[in-house]
Enzyme design. Structure first.
Site, PDB file in Angstrom:
ATOM      1  NE  ARG A   1      -4.291  -1.286  -0.017  1.00 60.15           N
ATOM      2  CZ  ARG A   1      -4.443  -2.270  -0.890  1.00 60.15           C
ATOM      3  NH1 ARG A   1      -3.451  -2.560  -1.732  1.00 60.15           N
ATOM      4  NH2 ARG A   1      -5.543  -2.985  -0.936  1.00 60.15           N
TER       5      ARG A   1
ATOM      6  CD  GLU B   1      -2.434   4.327  -5.460  1.00 54.88           C
ATOM      7  OE1 GLU B   1      -1.447   3.615  -5.264  1.00 54.88           O
ATOM      8  OE2 GLU B   1      -3.617   3.897  -5.396  1.00 54.88           O
TER       9      GLU B   1
ATOM     10  CG  HIS C   1      -3.011   0.582  -7.238  1.00 55.67           C
ATOM     11  ND1 HIS C   1      -3.266   1.234  -6.060  1.00 55.67           N
ATOM     12  CD2 HIS C   1      -3.267  -0.732  -6.983  1.00 55.67           C
ATOM     13  CE1 HIS C   1      -3.667   0.368  -5.135  1.00 55.67           C
ATOM     14  NE2 HIS C   1      -3.676  -0.832  -5.686  1.00 55.67           N
TER      15      HIS C   1
END
Length: 314
Positions: free
Chosen positions: A236, A264, A286
């Site tokens: 994460r 993000e 991601h």
């Protein structure tokens, strides 16, 4: 009565995923993405809401009197107020384990790109440098094998254990640091974080973000990394202090591969975008979880969750 099903951020699931399977449960309304301001209106008449990362608050649930089920199209559940959902008797179901193989594969994809200087060699061919060199090979950017190296894993859950298996198959010696303190019966060497950081050639992070892991890697322990070590974060964002990492990447030769960031998409003023030695850093948006197979498993998990919920209602 047919259920009203709302998908709040269908864009994150990919346009190649066939969502028509959800129509067996009711009428499906899809939104590419949903802002905080748009979400309340979009879910107010829904019976079932499917969200990947769109936040659902207590107030939103209170304003949605028909809401019966929230399906999270992910494993992490921090985008839904779980206490409020429990108080309002709204079940929240996630999907676990669907992306393990995808994340493991991406871990090694990032490692190989950095370890073998793939960008440099691709550029050397594409630019014509190899053509004019007169040599059949190019050893100007030496690289090491994984075999015989030390691989440290931060977060020895399901994904960490699979990474350990593959790393071992490549001939690496695996050790780990358990961020929870619970995953200790693994067959691998359990080490304190400082020892792991200072002795590993490759370090990969597969941990959740919580009070124990936020900024776990920072200016105090980044200097412990060996020269030419590769640091990978597929857990994460927020586990690595990004400003501290940017400084360390410019200060000396270490390498970093990040699939997750604290914010993000990445801020244009993120210090990582300004480093001088860009060849030492790989950032992917991601995507480790997004293989076609993983997203199909995710959809299957959502369908299973809805089926089980409807069965319980009968």
């Amino acid at each position: 009565m047919r259920k009203q099903i709302v998908i709040l951020d269908v864009e994150t699931l990919g346009e190649d995923l066939d969502l028509s399977v959800l129509e067996q449960f009711g009428d499906v309304t899809k939104y590419r993405n949903s802002s905080e301001e748009e979400t309340p209106e979009r879910i107010k008449n829904a019976h079932i809401v499917i969200t990947n990362k769109v936040v659902i608050t207590k107030e939103m649930m209170e304003q949605s009197p028909k809401l019966e089920l929230i399906c999270i199209a992910a494993t992490g559940m921090n985008n839904v107020d779980l206490e409020a959902a429990k108080a309002l008797n709204i079940p929240v179901k996630n999907v676990a384990g669907y992306s393990t193989h995808s994340v493991v594969q991406h871990t090694f994809a990032m490692l190989f790109y950095l370890l073998e200087h793939m960008k440099y060699y691709d550029d050397a061919v594409q630019s014509g440098l190899w053509s004019i060199s007169g040599l059949f090979t190019d050893v100007s950017r030496p690289f090491h094998e994984i075999s015989g190296k030390k691989w440290g894993i931060i977060g020895m859950g399901a994904i960490g254990k699979e990474v350990a298996k593959v790393a071992t198959a490549f001939g690496a010696t695996v050790s780990y640091y358990s961020t929870s303190g619970n995953n200790t019966d693994t067959g691998y060497l359990n080490q304190p974080l400082d020892i792991l950081l200072s002795t590993s050639d490759v370090i990969s992070i597969h941990a959740p973000l919580n009070e124990k892991t936020y900024a776990l890697i920072n200016e105090t322990n980044l200097p412990l990394l060996k020269e030419k070590a590769v640091l990978l974060n597929l857990g994460r964002g927020g586990i690595i202090n990004e400003t501290d990492l940017a400084y360390e990447l410019d200060r000396r030769e270490i390498y970093a591969g990040l699939d997750v960031l604290e914010k993000e998409p990445i801020d244009t003023n993120n210090r990582l975008l300004q480093i001088e030695h860009k060849e030492r850093l790989l950032i992917t948006p991601h995507i480790a979880w997004t293989s076609i197979e993983a997203r199909k498993k995710l959809l299957e998990g959502i369908v299973t969750n809805i089926k089980s919920f409807l069965q319980e209602q009968k």
